[in-house]
Enzyme design. Structure first.
Site, PDB file in Angstrom:
ATOM      1  N   SER A 106       0.838  -1.202   0.000  1.00 27.45           N
ATOM      2  CA  SER A 106       0.000   0.000   0.000  1.00 27.45           C
ATOM      3  C   SER A 106       0.868   1.246   0.000  1.00 27.45           C
ATOM      4  O   SER A 106       0.620   2.192  -0.754  1.00 27.45           O
ATOM      5  CB  SER A 106      -0.914   0.015   1.230  1.00 27.45           C
ATOM      6  OG  SER A 106      -1.756  -1.110   1.253  1.00 27.45           O
ATOM      7  N   GLU A 107       1.879   1.268   0.881  1.00 27.70           N
ATOM      8  CA  GLU A 107       2.815   2.388   0.936  1.00 27.70           C
ATOM      9  C   GLU A 107       4.221   1.905   1.272  1.00 27.70           C
ATOM     10  O   GLU A 107       4.394   0.888   1.951  1.00 27.70           O
ATOM     11  CB  GLU A 107       2.392   3.433   1.984  1.00 27.70           C
ATOM     12  CG  GLU A 107       1.248   4.330   1.572  1.00 27.70           C
ATOM     13  CD  GLU A 107      -0.093   3.819   2.039  1.00 27.70           C
ATOM     14  OE1 GLU A 107      -1.121   4.370   1.623  1.00 27.70           O
ATOM     15  OE2 GLU A 107      -0.117   2.847   2.832  1.00 27.70           O
ATOM     16  N   THR A 108       5.179   2.682   0.798  1.00 30.18           N
ATOM     17  CA  THR A 108       6.588   2.529   1.155  1.00 30.18           C
ATOM     18  C   THR A 108       7.083   3.908   1.573  1.00 30.18           C
ATOM     19  O   THR A 108       6.785   4.900   0.906  1.00 30.18           O
ATOM     20  CB  THR A 108       7.415   2.010  -0.032  1.00 30.18           C
ATOM     21  OG1 THR A 108       6.927   0.713  -0.408  1.00 30.18           O
ATOM     22  CG2 THR A 108       8.887   1.913   0.307  1.00 30.18           C
TER      23      THR A 108
END
Length: 269
Positions: free
Chosen positions: A32-34
């Site tokens: 979803s996010e980094t």
């Protein structure tokens, strides 16, 4: 619990990486996010973070804020003020504090907070597979990510949704409904007051979403729907056990969650 929430990849030393390097790695992780930790540019902040999805950069996101704080501390970061942190991100400065053994962030102010247009609400309703009568209330909740929130009568309605993602188009829709006062969940601390889902027209559904829950808390408190402190469940239909702990103090919304390290190592960027 490891692997039961929403994962975020945190690169502890993002110094020297270009925007293209960061985006390439975020696309590769397929999460979803980094996030990428960097030295702050202001004396008010403990650290700076940049947050990327697989497709682009976000000015703010909630679960990456909790995960980044956890990773920064685990890597040896020392808060300027014990029990407090200040994160610098594209949205601005985000305060964090320890609360009942968890880190909580202060929800950023809403930059768009108004009812959707009839066309927007109709598209969201159809994309969620609901009828107009199913929707009790709706509002834009924009605090970086652009959430259109829909309130329904019960948690069961939320859990029964079968979204038609293509009909949502470019909308990111959050849905919330209340659980019964006693739903049999073990332990008072873990018993959810609300069930939440975050559905995107891209075809994805986010398992646990701090930015959405921060916006929902502001809206539900302002409309008299939520108590000053509650737990929201999210990710249930995806086999996740997301629990978001929300409280309001002195007019400020605080959003907390547990963070654990599942995988650690070295990457060559």
């Amino acid at each position: 619990m490891p692997f039961a929430g929403n994962p975020v990849a945190v690169v502890v030393d993002g110094d020297g990486l270009s925007d293209e390097d960061m985006q390439r790695f975020a696309t590769w992780t397929n999460l979803s996010e980094t996030t990428f930790l960097l030295p702050p540019t202001t004396d008010e902040a403990d650290y700076r973070v940049r947050i990327f999805t697989t497709e682009g950069e976000l000015p703010f996101a909630g679960h990456p804020t909790i995960g980044s704080a956890h990773a920064w501390l685990e890597a040896g970061g020392t808060p300027r003020t014990p029990g407090r942190l200040v994160q610098e991100c594209a949205q601005g400065l985000v305060p964090l504090r320890q609360s009942d053994g968890r880190w909580a962030f202060a929800g950023p102010g809403l930059t768009r907070y108004e009812p959707p247009s009839p066309e927007e609400l109709g598209r969201a309703t159809r994309g969620l597979g609901l009828t107009p009568d199913d929707v009790l209330d709706a509002s834009w909740l924009v605090n970086g990510p652009e959430w259109l929130a829909v309130r329904v009568a019960t948690a069961d309605v939320v859990l029964a949704l079968r979204p038609r993602h293509a009909e949502l188009g470019d909308l990111f829709v959050g849905v919330v409904g209340p659980h019964p006062a006693d739903d049999g969940a073990p332990g008072e601390d873990d018993r959810p007051t609300f069930e939440v889902r975050a559905v995107m027209g891209t075809g994805a559904e986010d398992p646990v979403t701090g930015s959405l829950n921060a916006g929902l808390a502001r809206w539900l408190r302002d409309t008299g729907i939520a108590p000053a402190s509650y737990v929201a469940a999210q990710g249930t239909v995806q086999g996740r056990a997301g629990r978001v702990h929300v409280s309001e103090e002195d007019g400020r919304i605080w959003v907390a969650g547990d963070a654990v390290t599942g995988v650690s190592g070295t990457v060559r960027l």
